[in-house]
Design a protein around this motif. Structure first.
Motif, PDB file in Angstrom:
ATOM      1  N   VAL A  26      -6.186 -11.566  -7.401  1.00  0.00           N
ATOM      2  CA  VAL A  26      -7.404 -11.197  -8.129  1.00  0.00           C
ATOM      3  C   VAL A  26      -8.281 -12.414  -8.396  1.00  0.00           C
ATOM      4  CG1 VAL A  26      -6.348  -9.161  -9.180  1.00  0.00           C
ATOM      5  CG2 VAL A  26      -6.376 -11.313 -10.457  1.00  0.00           C
ATOM      6  N   LEU A  27      -7.679 -13.608  -8.362  1.00  0.00           N
ATOM      7  CA  LEU A  27      -8.469 -14.835  -8.521  1.00  0.00           C
ATOM      8  C   LEU A  27      -9.004 -15.347  -7.183  1.00  0.00           C
ATOM      9  CD1 LEU A  27      -6.227 -16.746 -11.093  1.00  0.00           C
ATOM     10  CD2 LEU A  27      -8.316 -15.445 -11.557  1.00  0.00           C
TER      11      LEU A  27
ATOM     12  N   ILE B 110       2.767 -20.353  -8.612  1.00  0.00           N
ATOM     13  CA  ILE B 110       1.939 -20.596  -7.432  1.00  0.00           C
ATOM     14  C   ILE B 110       0.861 -21.624  -7.777  1.00  0.00           C
ATOM     15  CG2 ILE B 110       0.111 -19.537  -5.999  1.00  0.00           C
ATOM     16  CD1 ILE B 110       1.749 -16.984  -5.967  1.00  0.00           C
ATOM     17  N   VAL B 111       0.524 -22.440  -6.812  1.00  0.00           N
ATOM     18  CA  VAL B 111      -0.648 -23.313  -6.888  1.00  0.00           C
ATOM     19  C   VAL B 111      -1.566 -22.911  -5.746  1.00  0.00           C
ATOM     20  CG1 VAL B 111      -1.502 -25.679  -6.983  1.00  0.00           C
ATOM     21  CG2 VAL B 111       0.852 -25.163  -7.684  1.00  0.00           C
ATOM     22  N   GLY B 112      -2.851 -22.752  -6.052  1.00  0.00           N
ATOM     23  CA  GLY B 112      -3.797 -22.367  -5.017  1.00  0.00           C
ATOM     24  C   GLY B 112      -5.179 -22.913  -5.293  1.00  0.00           C
TER      25      GLY B 112
ATOM     26  N   ILE C  39     -11.085 -14.353 -14.614  1.00  0.00           N
ATOM     27  CA  ILE C  39      -9.725 -14.010 -14.992  1.00  0.00           C
ATOM     28  C   ILE C  39      -9.698 -12.861 -15.987  1.00  0.00           C
ATOM     29  CG2 ILE C  39      -9.513 -15.758 -16.829  1.00  0.00           C
ATOM     30  CD1 ILE C  39      -6.524 -15.995 -15.837  1.00  0.00           C
ATOM     31  N   GLU C  40     -10.666 -12.784 -16.884  1.00  0.00           N
ATOM     32  CA  GLU C  40     -10.681 -11.664 -17.824  1.00  0.00           C
ATOM     33  C   GLU C  40     -10.923 -10.345 -17.102  1.00  0.00           C
ATOM     34  OE1 GLU C  40     -11.813 -13.860 -22.018  1.00  0.00           O
ATOM     35  OE2 GLU C  40     -13.409 -12.797 -20.951  1.00  0.00           O
ATOM     36  N   LYS C  41     -11.727 -10.367 -16.080  1.00  0.00           N
ATOM     37  CA  LYS C  41     -11.905  -9.173 -15.260  1.00  0.00           C
ATOM     38  C   LYS C  41     -10.608  -8.827 -14.530  1.00  0.00           C
ATOM     39  CE  LYS C  41     -14.728  -7.258 -11.513  1.00  0.00           C
ATOM     40  NZ  LYS C  41     -15.802  -7.535 -10.518  1.00  0.00           N
ATOM     41  N   GLY C  42      -9.898  -9.842 -14.056  1.00  0.00           N
ATOM     42  CA  GLY C  42      -8.681  -9.616 -13.289  1.00  0.00           C
ATOM     43  C   GLY C  42      -7.541  -9.044 -14.104  1.00  0.00           C
ATOM     44  N   VAL C  43      -7.395  -9.495 -15.362  1.00  0.00           N
ATOM     45  CA  VAL C  43      -6.281  -9.013 -16.191  1.00  0.00           C
ATOM     46  C   VAL C  43      -6.709  -7.919 -17.166  1.00  0.00           C
ATOM     47  CG1 VAL C  43      -5.027 -11.186 -16.001  1.00  0.00           C
ATOM     48  CG2 VAL C  43      -6.552 -10.822 -17.961  1.00  0.00           C
TER      49      VAL C  43
END
Length: 253
Positions: free
Chosen positions: A115-116, A136-138, A153-157
């Motif tokens: 999602v990120l 994970i590192v990305g 991130i707020e949209k993703g979670v």
């Protein structure tokens, strides 16, 4: 699908033997011999179990199951009511903890990274292969401002997050480990991440972030660990002779 075939499918997919875990991975409470309807969820709480009974599920698959290390062995009170409901309704309970965090396709960490939009993924535990790393590192395609990243991130979670901003520097390299993994912030520093994301925060975590110069986000234990159960519901629903649904029992923690 026979219960033995179902567990074999789960074990082939999630490879629990790779992990030294805090609870048993696999079948935790035995139910009926054949499985056709499966409910997945984050935690095997009473609300989820009741919903599975109502849906006439044959099995429940969760990230947080039972029989944790150092847990009291007595089956009384809340534990009794939960297990009694499973047994009375002949429902199998399967729990997969660290294997569901780490799986590179169906895992909690992979879901949050998706999602990120993170690419160039590496293991947060750099001494392990990525399929065994708890984290994970990305990299983002382009560096993002702090405001833009918070919105992403707020949209993703699906919730507001705690965001400790330690400078005005933008974010490009992201380290993450879902759930209660705030102790991995120092490993995130070692892999030169701009930000570390997990579910929970401890008092000392903020001081480490401020003094070491790494942005820190606590996005919710439950919110960051929906991804694995959701992905496994979709995976199981694609199998012959299985129906699977994800049921979310919200938790603000």
């Amino acid at each position: 699908m026979l219960r033995s075939e179902f567990e074999l499918l789960l074990n082939r997919t999630l490879s629990p033997s790779r992990f030294k875990d805090y609870a048993p991975n696999g079948l935790q409470v035995e139910g009926k011999d054949e499985i056709h309807r499966v409910v997945t969820g984050v935690t095997a709480n009473q609300t989820l179990i009741n919903a599975a009974v109502e849906w006439q599920a044959d099995a429940i698959f969760v990230h947080h199951g039972y029989f944790w290390k150092n847990e009291s062995p007595e089956i009384v009170g809340m534990k009794y009511r939960r297990i009694a409901t499973l047994i009375k309704n002949d429902i199998n309970l399967y729990g997969y903890h660290l294997p569901l965090d780490a799986h590179p396709e169906y895992g909690n960490n992979a879901g949050l990274a998706n999602v990120l939009g993170l690419g160039s993924r590496e293991p947060l535990q750099s001494w392990l292969p990525i399929e065994e790393s708890i984290g994970i590192v990305g990299e983002l395609n382009e560096a993002m401002t702090l405001d833009a990243f918070q919105h992403l991130i707020e949209k993703g979670v699906g919730r507001e997050v705690l965001f400790e901003r330690v400078s005005d520097l933008p974010i490009k390299r992201v380290a993450l480990c879902t759930g209660g993994a705030q102790g991995y912030i120092e490993q995130a520093l070692k892999v030169k991440a701009d930000v570390f994301i997990t579910g929970e925060v401890s008092e000392q975590t903020i001081h480490i972030a401020r003094e070491m110069g790494i942005h820190f986000i606590a996005a919710g234990h439950h919110a960051t660990e929906r991804f694995g159960a959701q992905a496994m519901a979709a995976f199981l629903d694609r199998q012959d002779d299985l129906q699977a649904i994800f049921i979310d029992v919200d938790n603000p923690a």
